[in-house]
Design an enzyme around this catalytic site. Structure first.
Site, PDB file in Angstrom:
ATOM      1  N   LYS A 181       0.827  -1.171  -0.055  1.00 53.24           N
ATOM      2  CA  LYS A 181       0.019  -0.081  -0.162  1.00 53.24           C
ATOM      3  C   LYS A 181       0.956   1.353  -0.031  1.00 53.24           C
ATOM      4  CE  LYS A 181      -3.692  -2.432   2.330  1.00 53.24           C
ATOM      5  NZ  LYS A 181      -4.681  -2.572   3.537  1.00 53.24           N
ATOM      6  N   ASP A 229      -5.256 -13.190   9.353  1.00 59.24           N
ATOM      7  CA  ASP A 229      -6.123 -11.946   8.842  1.00 59.24           C
ATOM      8  C   ASP A 229      -7.019 -11.488   9.585  1.00 59.24           C
ATOM      9  OD1 ASP A 229      -6.703  -9.869   6.854  1.00 59.24           O
ATOM     10  OD2 ASP A 229      -8.316 -11.182   6.230  1.00 59.24           O
TER      11      ASP A 229
END
Length: 296
Positions: free
Chosen positions: A137, A219
């Site tokens: 990102k 996650d």
């Protein structure tokens, strides 16, 4: 201090693009005011406390504009600096110093902001086994710049892109029909690369272990689930915590015993570090620069 200018080619390309974007056909303001043979001296100053990163990138900006620019610093990359501290002294052709100023400060401010935030996360998990990792990102076109800043802040880099590691995420698993099918296809296609899988449950963790996967991403799991995964894996694979990690939660995540904590905010949400360039002195010619066109 001698700066290392053996920067990654992608970083040098990013500098060239930034200069082309900013300078375009020429710095009309500087070229109309500053004589071609004028020289000047200035300093780059930290306007806040934090971690400095990117002095060599800023130096490269100036050198691309004019190789005669002299850039000196006594500050090491990754060092903590105080508000008001001089980061570098810059001297040389006045036009070059003024034309390169904004691009140099943009890189330095972005990289130091990323390094400062990264160091806060690294300090927050001190004394645990957890390593702070970045993600993909990053700002488009600045992947290597952002990842260098993370390293200089004390973090480590996750994969650079889609080409250097297999990371099987939920959409890949759903498309393949199962975690096993996804892993088998990835191994057949890229047997030379390491594989990481995203686990959404402890059952996924068990299946990944059975498949011999060496890296498992937990996650958005709860703290209890992460701690259970650590017990279940017992060192047989590297465990990475991911998802909505903040400075308020990172210590508790680290204390579950995970090996890595990946944090997108390091590069997508780091505040820009405040730096400025201050004029010190000049040696300007008394002769004004030539002008063309009608006075405005």
């Amino acid at each position: 201090m001698t700066l290392n200018l053996s920067l990654h080619p992608d970083i040098l390309d990013a500098i060239r693009r930034a200069l082309a974007e900013d300078v375009g056909t020429g710095d009309v303001t500087t070229n109309s005011i500053v004589p071609p043979d004028a020289t000047m001296r200035g300093r780059i100053v930290a306007k806040q406390e934090g971690i400095v990163a990117g002095l060599d990138v800023a130096h490269a900006v100036y050198r691309m504009v004019d190789e005669r620019v002299v850039f000196t610093t006594d500050v090491a990359e990754g060092a903590r600096v105080a508000r008001g501290q001089t980061l570098a002294l810059v001297s040389g052709p006045a036009r070059a110093l003024l034309t390169a100023e904004r691009v140099a400060l943009n890189f330095l401010g972005r990289m130091s902001g990323i390094a400062t935030l990264t160091r806060r996360f690294v300090d927050a998990v001190a004394g645990t086994r957890a390593v702070i990792l970045d993600t993909r990102k990053t700002a488009p076109g600045l992947r290597m710049v952002d990842k260098l800043a993370v390293r200089r802040g004390g973090g480590r880099n996750h994969r650079i892109g889609l080409y250097d590691m297999v990371l099987i995420k939920d959409n890949h698993i759903d498309f393949a029909g199962s975690l096993r099918a996804a892993v088998e296809r990835a191994r057949a296609h890229a047997p030379h690369l390491g594989i990481e899988v995203e686990a959404r449950s402890l059952a996924d963790v068990r299946e990944a272990l059975d498949l011999g996967v060496q890296r498992i991403m937990l996650d958005n799991m709860s703290l209890d689930a992460m701690a259970e995964a650590v017990r279940l894996v017992a060192g047989r694979a590297r465990l990475e915590a991911s998802g909505n990690v903040s400075l308020e939660t990172v210590r508790r995540i680290a204390e579950t015993g995970v090996d890595d904590i990946s944090i997108g905010a390091l590069t997508h949400s780091a505040p820009v570090f405040d730096v400025s360039f201050e004029y010190l002195a000049s040696d300007a010619s008394d002769e004004a620069p030539e002008t063309t066109g009608r006075p405005q």
